[in-house]
Design an enzyme around this catalytic site. Structure first.
Site, PDB file in Angstrom:
ATOM      1  N   LEU A 300       0.866  -1.178   0.000  1.00 47.62           N
ATOM      2  CA  LEU A 300       0.000   0.000   0.000  1.00 47.62           C
ATOM      3  C   LEU A 300       0.903   1.229   0.000  1.00 47.62           C
ATOM      4  O   LEU A 300       1.974   1.212   0.635  1.00 47.62           O
ATOM      5  CB  LEU A 300      -0.887   0.012   1.243  1.00 47.62           C
ATOM      6  CG  LEU A 300      -1.927  -1.105   1.316  1.00 47.62           C
ATOM      7  CD1 LEU A 300      -2.679  -1.046   2.648  1.00 47.62           C
ATOM      8  CD2 LEU A 300      -2.906  -1.016   0.145  1.00 47.62           C
ATOM      9  N   LEU A 301       0.490   2.282  -0.687  1.00 47.20           N
ATOM     10  CA  LEU A 301       1.369   3.449  -0.829  1.00 47.20           C
ATOM     11  C   LEU A 301       1.772   4.007   0.540  1.00 47.20           C
ATOM     12  O   LEU A 301       2.903   4.457   0.732  1.00 47.20           O
ATOM     13  CB  LEU A 301       0.698   4.519  -1.696  1.00 47.20           C
ATOM     14  CG  LEU A 301       1.553   5.741  -2.019  1.00 47.20           C
ATOM     15  CD1 LEU A 301       2.866   5.361  -2.698  1.00 47.20           C
ATOM     16  CD2 LEU A 301       0.784   6.725  -2.889  1.00 47.20           C
ATOM     17  N   ASN A 303       2.535   2.480   3.089  1.00 46.34           N
ATOM     18  CA  ASN A 303       3.603   1.678   3.703  1.00 46.34           C
ATOM     19  C   ASN A 303       4.821   1.509   2.797  1.00 46.34           C
ATOM     20  O   ASN A 303       5.730   0.757   3.122  1.00 46.34           O
ATOM     21  CB  ASN A 303       3.087   0.254   4.011  1.00 46.34           C
ATOM     22  CG  ASN A 303       1.864   0.276   4.905  1.00 46.34           C
ATOM     23  OD1 ASN A 303       1.707   1.210   5.696  1.00 46.34           O
ATOM     24  ND2 ASN A 303       1.000  -0.706   4.775  1.00 46.34           N
ATOM     25  N   ASN A 351      -4.569  -0.747  -9.367  1.00 51.26           N
ATOM     26  CA  ASN A 351      -4.751  -1.929  -8.529  1.00 51.26           C
ATOM     27  C   ASN A 351      -4.254  -1.619  -7.129  1.00 51.26           C
ATOM     28  O   ASN A 351      -3.156  -1.084  -6.957  1.00 51.26           O
ATOM     29  CB  ASN A 351      -3.971  -3.109  -9.127  1.00 51.26           C
ATOM     30  CG  ASN A 351      -4.493  -4.446  -8.648  1.00 51.26           C
ATOM     31  OD1 ASN A 351      -5.556  -4.516  -8.019  1.00 51.26           O
ATOM     32  ND2 ASN A 351      -3.752  -5.493  -8.927  1.00 51.26           N
ATOM     33  N   TYR A 357       3.863  -0.338  -9.412  1.00 50.78           N
ATOM     34  CA  TYR A 357       3.748  -1.168 -10.622  1.00 50.78           C
ATOM     35  C   TYR A 357       2.835  -0.489 -11.648  1.00 50.78           C
ATOM     36  O   TYR A 357       3.163  -0.423 -12.841  1.00 50.78           O
ATOM     37  CB  TYR A 357       3.182  -2.531 -10.200  1.00 50.78           C
ATOM     38  CG  TYR A 357       3.094  -3.571 -11.282  1.00 50.78           C
ATOM     39  CD1 TYR A 357       4.242  -4.198 -11.773  1.00 50.78           C
ATOM     40  CD2 TYR A 357       1.857  -3.960 -11.798  1.00 50.78           C
ATOM     41  CE1 TYR A 357       4.147  -5.190 -12.754  1.00 50.78           C
ATOM     42  CE2 TYR A 357       1.760  -4.945 -12.773  1.00 50.78           C
ATOM     43  CZ  TYR A 357       2.901  -5.552 -13.248  1.00 50.78           C
ATOM     44  OH  TYR A 357       2.805  -6.535 -14.207  1.00 50.78           O
TER      45      TYR A 357
HETATM   46  P1  NAD Z   1       8.188 -13.493 -14.063  1.00 52.58           P
HETATM   47  O1  NAD Z   1       8.500 -12.887 -12.741  1.00 52.58           O
HETATM   48  O2  NAD Z   1       7.769 -14.928 -14.117  1.00 52.58           O
HETATM   49  O3  NAD Z   1       9.457 -13.321 -15.042  1.00 52.58           O
HETATM   50  C1  NAD Z   1      10.107 -12.068 -15.199  1.00 52.58           C
HETATM   51  C2  NAD Z   1      11.523 -12.310 -15.699  1.00 52.58           C
HETATM   52  O4  NAD Z   1      12.165 -11.022 -15.771  1.00 52.58           O
HETATM   53  C3  NAD Z   1      12.342 -13.177 -14.732  1.00 52.58           C
HETATM   54  O5  NAD Z   1      13.006 -14.198 -15.451  1.00 52.58           O
HETATM   55  C4  NAD Z   1      13.329 -12.171 -14.127  1.00 52.58           C
HETATM   56  O6  NAD Z   1      14.589 -12.766 -13.774  1.00 52.58           O
HETATM   57  C5  NAD Z   1      13.476 -11.158 -15.253  1.00 52.58           C
HETATM   58  N1  NAD Z   1      13.987  -9.886 -14.745  1.00 52.58           N
HETATM   59  C6  NAD Z   1      13.561  -9.192 -13.649  1.00 52.58           C
HETATM   60  N2  NAD Z   1      14.326  -8.098 -13.464  1.00 52.58           N
HETATM   61  C7  NAD Z   1      15.245  -8.092 -14.470  1.00 52.58           C
HETATM   62  C8  NAD Z   1      16.322  -7.232 -14.817  1.00 52.58           C
HETATM   63  N3  NAD Z   1      16.599  -6.150 -14.060  1.00 52.58           N
HETATM   64  N4  NAD Z   1      17.068  -7.529 -15.887  1.00 52.58           N
HETATM   65  C9  NAD Z   1      16.804  -8.623 -16.649  1.00 52.58           C
HETATM   66  N5  NAD Z   1      15.806  -9.472 -16.372  1.00 52.58           N
HETATM   67  C10 NAD Z   1      15.045  -9.225 -15.296  1.00 52.58           C
HETATM   68  O7  NAD Z   1       7.096 -12.552 -14.726  1.00 52.58           O
HETATM   69  P2  NAD Z   1       5.978 -12.861 -15.840  1.00 52.58           P
HETATM   70  O8  NAD Z   1       4.717 -13.161 -15.146  1.00 52.58           O
HETATM   71  O9  NAD Z   1       6.491 -13.791 -16.870  1.00 52.58           O
HETATM   72  O10 NAD Z   1       5.801 -11.386 -16.455  1.00 52.58           O
HETATM   73  C11 NAD Z   1       6.487 -10.944 -17.608  1.00 52.58           C
HETATM   74  C12 NAD Z   1       6.049  -9.520 -17.912  1.00 52.58           C
HETATM   75  O11 NAD Z   1       4.624  -9.484 -18.077  1.00 52.58           O
HETATM   76  C13 NAD Z   1       6.377  -8.512 -16.814  1.00 52.58           C
HETATM   77  O12 NAD Z   1       6.726  -7.282 -17.398  1.00 52.58           O
HETATM   78  C14 NAD Z   1       5.067  -8.394 -16.061  1.00 52.58           C
HETATM   79  O13 NAD Z   1       4.964  -7.169 -15.390  1.00 52.58           O
HETATM   80  C15 NAD Z   1       4.075  -8.509 -17.198  1.00 52.58           C
HETATM   81  N6  NAD Z   1       2.736  -8.933 -16.748  1.00 52.58           N
HETATM   82  C16 NAD Z   1       2.521 -10.168 -16.207  1.00 52.58           C
HETATM   83  C17 NAD Z   1       1.234 -10.522 -15.818  1.00 52.58           C
HETATM   84  C18 NAD Z   1       0.896 -11.886 -15.253  1.00 52.58           C
HETATM   85  O14 NAD Z   1      -0.274 -12.142 -14.978  1.00 52.58           O
HETATM   86  N7  NAD Z   1       1.848 -12.787 -15.071  1.00 52.58           N
HETATM   87  C19 NAD Z   1       0.193  -9.610 -15.935  1.00 52.58           C
HETATM   88  C20 NAD Z   1       0.452  -8.368 -16.470  1.00 52.58           C
HETATM   89  C21 NAD Z   1       1.733  -8.043 -16.865  1.00 52.58           C
END
Ligand code: NAD
Length: 451
Positions: A300-301, A303, A351, A357
């Site tokens: 939460l913002l 915190n 959200n 985020y």
């Molecule tokens: P995930 O956490 O399973 O995978 C993210 C990957 O990014 C990991 O392999 C991590 O090591 C890599 N990563 C993180 N920081 C990094 C950095 N500084 N440099 C290089 N690599 C880095 O996430 P996901 O669920 O596969 O999500 C992928 C994308 O989709 C993200 O941008 C996420 O915000 C977006 N997204 C996901 C969902 C969902 O429901 N899963 C929903 C909306 C958006």
């Protein structure tokens, strides 16, 4: 990541039980398999007067050119429709909606499983006559409502033709094909705008990325790994990037897509230059960059510690901005280049607990809107994909009850799979999407959250 509930309600014994109990029964979605037909039955094209040479006739001709079984009327037909395309570009008053929409309603009960409803329309502008703007905006309302009424894994989406884009523009064909196909399984209730006649039809629709070099960040797992696999399936050579700590998993993905891995933290100041150097040195060029790496640090913002806020901004948006500047400054990124970024429905609707985020993901939406025109100068595009609830490690960490509610709160009553996001990324990267620029497309099953 599995959705046990969807498997159970589609199983023999448990499926009948669920039906008796009146439980929601999400359908198993139609997903792309190379070589499978584009749609699962005849396609009905509605709108206009048949044979007058109008836009609906032009769309019907395009679909015939793809060897589809195209009909211009539903009368006396007992077909299980694979798709209905409703062409409303020439409507000038809300009264004009009545006939085509009534005809659409008459066939909704005879759609095949995994069918598609696609509208084709023009945007409502402040400079339009009020009645014209009313009918054009009205199409949004129809589409979004019909999508909520469809069952059996069917989806409803729209193609919107901006400016003087015609129904014969390459990217209108590209968008139609994508929305009709199984590649758009989890795209629902969305309108995709084609803003120019740029783009080209691929030599082979099954391998639209042949000869292209792509880089995918955050590709060691989840959505990023699925994007790498999907781009490779579509013919691209794919460099996979992730942090050194994920090196082992990253190497496995690189092996699976028969390409190279680059261990790199994308927040490194020269990350863009290092990505370009690797792609050029190992693969002779760079055409597509997918900004997928992302993190959540929910609080939460009230915190939220400053370092928690900062880390999310640094990974999810600041690094993308910096990498894009380096890409735009490089002569290596000039051959109809494509940038595709991962946004999120949280960035569109907001959200609770995700102000950091959501700021970063709404930032992505704004960034691609402003980066699109810069890329257009070199024949390229920048677009974003906004996933809703996708079954990954990220969402498996959500507490059970919240997770179960979140994954059912959409018209398809299930979470999407990583491949669903990957298919949309691959579409934006493909030559037939060259006229779609600066947009964000939701891959959320028409999540009830937000617009
Ligand atoms: P995930 O956490 O399973 O995978 C993210 C990957 O990014 C990991 O392999 C991590 O090591 C890599 N990563 C993180 N920081 C990094 C950095 N500084 N440099 C290089 N690599 C880095 O996430 P996901 O669920 O596969 O999500 C992928 C994308 O989709 C993200 O941008 C996420 O915000 C977006 N997204 C996901 C969902 C969902 O429901 N899963 C929903 C909306 C958006």
């Amino acid at each position: 990541m599995t959705d046990t509930y969807t498997s159970l309600v589609n199983g023999g014994l448990t499926g009948s039980l669920a039906k008796k109990l009146g439980l929601p029964r999400p359908s198993v979605l139609r997903r792309h398999t190379p070589g499978a037909p584009l749609v699962t039955g005849p396609v009905l094209v509605l709108g206009g007067a048949v044979g007058t040479g109008d836009d609906a006739d032009a769309v019907a001709r395009t679909l015939l050119g793809w060897d589809l079984d195209v009909r211009r009327t539903a009368a006396d037909d007992t077909a299980r429709w694979g798709a209905v395309v409703v062409v409303l570009t020439e409507a000038t008053h809300p009264d004009d909606l009545s006939d085509p929409v009534r005809e659409l309603g008459s066939v909704l009960r005879s759609l095949a499983p995994g069918a598609r409803v696609v509208t084709v329309s023009r945007p409502a502008l402040a400079t339009d006559a009020p009645a014209l703007a009313a009918v054009r905006q009205g199409v949004d309302g129809i589409l979004r409502s019909v999508a909520k009424e469809l069952r059996g894994g069917a989806t409803g989406n729209g193609v919107v033709l901006a400016g003087d884009v015609t129904v014969d523009a390459t990217s209108v064909h590209g968008a139609l094909r994508f929305l009709l196909s199984a590649r758009s399984a989890f795209v629902d209730g969305q309108l995709l705008t084609v803003s120019s006649d740029a783009g080209s039809a691929p030599a082979d629709w099954e391998r639209p990325l042949a000869g292209r070099v792509a880089v995918v960040t955050g590709a060691a797992r989840g959505i990023g790994a699925a994007i790498a696999t999907t781009l490779a399936r579509d013919g691209a050579r794919v460099v996979v990037v992730d942090v050194p700590a994920a090196g082992e998993q990253l190497a496995k993905v690189a092996n699976a897509v028969k390409s190279t891995a680059l261990q790199l933290d994308i927040t490194t100041p020269d990350a863009g230059t290092r990505i370009i150097d690797h792609a050029v040195r190992r693969h002779g060029g760079l055409d597509i960059v997918v900004h997928n790496a992302g993190i959540t640090r929910d609080k939460l913002l009230a915190n939220m510690k400053p370092e928690v806020w900062d880390s999310v901004i640094a990974v999810n948006i600041a690094s993308q901005l910096r990498i894009n500047e380096q890409l735009l400054a490089s002569d290596a990124f000039r051959d109809a280049p494509r940038i595709v970024s991962l946004a999120s429905t949280s960035g569109i609707a907001g959200n609770r607990g995700q102000s950091n985020y959501a700021a970063s993901k709404a930032g992505v939406v704004g960034m691609v809107r402003a980066t699109g025109p810069l890329l257009a100068e070199v024949g390229g595009t920048a677009n974003a994909v906004a996933p809703g609830f996708i079954e990954t490690d990220m969402t498996s960490r959500i507490p059970f009850a919240t997770r179960e509610v979140a994954r059912r709160l959409n018209s398809l009553q299930q979470g999407g799979q990583p491949v669903d996001v990957a298919e949309t990324v691959a579409f934006f990267a493909s030559p037939a999407a060259g006229g779609i620029n600066g947009t964000t497309l939701r891959v959320c099953g028409q999540n009830l959250v937000g617009a």
